[in-house]
Design an enzyme around this catalytic site. Structure first.
Site, PDB file in Angstrom:
ATOM      1  CE1 TYR A  69       0.297   1.966   4.228  1.00  0.00           C
ATOM      2  CE2 TYR A  69       0.751  -0.369   4.590  1.00  0.00           C
ATOM      3  CZ  TYR A  69       0.805   0.941   5.013  1.00  0.00           C
ATOM      4  OH  TYR A  69       1.376   1.246   6.231  1.00  0.00           O
ATOM      5  CB  CYS A  70       1.697   3.843  -1.795  1.00  0.00           C
ATOM      6  SG  CYS A  70       0.594   3.715  -3.225  1.00  0.00           S
ATOM      7  NE  ARG A  71       3.513   9.892  -0.986  1.00  0.00           N
ATOM      8  CZ  ARG A  71       4.496  10.365  -1.733  1.00  0.00           C
ATOM      9  NH1 ARG A  71       4.304  10.557  -3.027  1.00  0.00           N
ATOM     10  NH2 ARG A  71       5.665  10.634  -1.197  1.00  0.00           N
ATOM     11  CB  CYS A 115      -0.217   6.388  -4.485  1.00  0.00           C
ATOM     12  SG  CYS A 115       1.551   6.330  -4.136  1.00  0.00           S
TER      13      CYS A 115
END
Length: 223
Positions: free
Chosen positions: A177-179, A183
């Site tokens: 996962y990221c932003r 993203c």
């Protein structure tokens, strides 16, 4: 004061917000600040702008009271003014997706790659994390991980992923996962993992949505 004058004043104040977010770079700064407090120098590095240009953009956002700042020694740290700014940004993304076909085209071609990328919901990730059958990795920069991350997630910044593949489990699904849903880091990380023969999925959104959903958040200091 006439009704017309009042309306003009009110819409003039709304226009201050519109003017502040009329720059792609300022929207990118807000997106990054949605992950947590950052210094001007860190924001400049993340957006590939000079410190001077970054500071100028931040001053525009600050004048519209969208961001706040504080001093820490010689550094100036910025953050979103409050959660309503995050709500506004998510609403702006939703509007753009519904009205601009180009947004969907970019997301499909750049983020989904061959179209076989498997995504997982927050609810499913919570269930599987409790049962211990997934490995969760946070591919954002370290400072964003330290500001707040999914409990149990391991920090594997995207730039370091290729050198740390041997440390990841081969017999467990890996969720990156990221932003947020727009993203590029998590989808690209999943593609690298899959090319290396690992089982990879992507969280359907990111840390701001996780936090807004009332789910638990860990910080490095708390741990």
């Amino acid at each position: 004061m006439s009704e017309r004058a009042v309306r003009e004043d009110l819409f003039g104040q709304l226009a201050r917000i519109g003017k502040a977010v009329s720059s792609a770079k300022r929207l990118e700064l807000l997106d990054i600040l949605g992950q947590g407090e950052r210094s001007v120098e860190s924001l400049a590095h993340a957006t590939r702008m000079s410190v001077g240009n970054t500071s100028a953009h931040l001053q525009v956002l600050r004048s519209a009271r969208i961001v706040e700042s504080r001093r820490q020694g010689t550094r100036v740290l910025y953050s979103l003014a409050d959660e309503q700014v995050g709500v506004f940004l998510r609403g702006l993304w939703t509007l753009a997706e519904s009205r601009l076909a180009e947004v969907e085209q970019i997301l499909r071609s750049y983020l989904d790659g061959d179209g076989t990328l498997e995504r997982i919901t927050r609810e499913e990730l919570v269930r599987r994390s409790l049962s211990g059958d997934v490995c969760v990795i946070d591919v954002r920069p370290v400072e964003e991980y330290e500001a707040g991350h999914i409990p149990g997630a391991v920090s594997v910044p995207f730039q370091e992923l290729s050198t740390r593949l041997s440390l990841l489990p081969e017999d467990t699904d890996i969720v990156a996962y990221c932003r947020g849903p727009h993203c590029v880091l998590a989808p690209k990380a999943a593609q690298i993992l899959r090319r290396s023969g690992l089982r990879a999925l992507v969280l359907e959104d990111g840390m701001p949505e996780w936090r807004a959903g009332g789910l638990p958040v860990s910080t490095t200091s708390a741990e």
